[in-house]
Design an enzyme around this catalytic site. Structure first.
Site, mmCIF file in Angstrom:
data_model
loop_
_atom_site.group_PDB
_atom_site.id
_atom_site.type_symbol
_atom_site.label_atom_id
_atom_site.label_comp_id
_atom_site.label_asym_id
_atom_site.label_seq_id
_atom_site.Cartn_x
_atom_site.Cartn_y
_atom_site.Cartn_z
ATOM 1 N N ILE A 35 0.890 -1.162 0.000
ATOM 2 C CA ILE A 35 0.000 0.000 0.000
ATOM 3 C C ILE A 35 0.926 1.209 0.000
ATOM 4 C CG2 ILE A 35 -1.796 1.252 1.238
ATOM 5 C CD1 ILE A 35 -2.482 -1.462 2.632
ATOM 6 N N HIS A 91 9.641 6.543 0.847
ATOM 7 C CA HIS A 91 8.306 6.928 0.383
ATOM 8 C C HIS A 91 7.374 5.947 1.080
ATOM 9 C CE1 HIS A 91 5.607 7.861 -3.380
ATOM 10 N NE2 HIS A 91 4.856 7.526 -2.344
ATOM 11 N N PHE A 92 6.370 6.454 1.808
ATOM 12 C CA PHE A 92 5.555 5.585 2.640
ATOM 13 C C PHE A 92 4.997 4.393 1.867
ATOM 14 C CE2 PHE A 92 1.544 3.893 4.011
ATOM 15 C CZ PHE A 92 1.884 3.455 5.272
ATOM 16 N N HIS A 93 5.144 3.223 2.470
ATOM 17 C CA HIS A 93 4.502 2.013 1.965
ATOM 18 C C HIS A 93 4.308 1.045 3.130
ATOM 19 C CE1 HIS A 93 8.837 1.354 1.613
ATOM 20 N NE2 HIS A 93 8.626 0.043 1.618
ATOM 21 N N CYS A 94 3.223 0.307 3.048
ATOM 22 C CA CYS A 94 2.855 -0.674 4.067
ATOM 23 C C CYS A 94 2.806 -2.041 3.405
ATOM 24 C CB CYS A 94 1.484 -0.305 4.640
ATOM 25 S SG CYS A 94 0.782 -1.534 5.766
#
Length: 121
Positions: A35, A91-94
């Site tokens: 995500i 860079h935000f990721h889940c």
């Protein structure tokens, strides 16, 4: 510029208002989904309350997508925040990682294994 800024549209399996989902290019297990924030945010702690709300919804959406293809026995949900924590793409990721019985000899401790020797208790 983040490597996530150049994701080809055909890789996107779901688009939200603040995030999009893709299958991980280097999956830990079959069905592993990322995500990723639409805007380049560093990590979880830079997300605002609207993004946090949608993130929770999209974790469930990722699970739903995974379960159309397989029936995992469990999940790991993870975010690395900062280089010291293992973040390599800023860079935000889940990660939503499906887990299957027998995919690891002894899974006890789960994410506690991110620090060597701390997963066994």
């Amino acid at each position: 510029m983040s490597v996530f800024s150049n994701i080809e549209e055909n890789r996107i399996i779901h688009q939200g208002k603040y995030f999009f989902l893709i299958k991980d290019g280097y999956p830990v297990s079959p069905g592993h989904i990322l995500i990723i924030s639409n805007k380049e945010k560093l990590d979880y702690f830079e997300l605002d309350k609207n993004e946090l709300k949608e993130l929770t919804e999209l974790i469930h959406k990722a699970k739903e997508i995974i379960e159309t293809e397989s029936k995992p026995d469990g999940y790991n949900i993870g975010m690395n925040c900062g280089e010291v924590a293992g973040q390599s793409v800023m860079h935000f990721h889940c990660h939503v990682i499906p887990r299957f019985k027998g995919d690891m000899q002894n899974p006890k401790g789960g994410v506690r294994h991110c620090v060597e020797g701390k997963g066994n208790y």
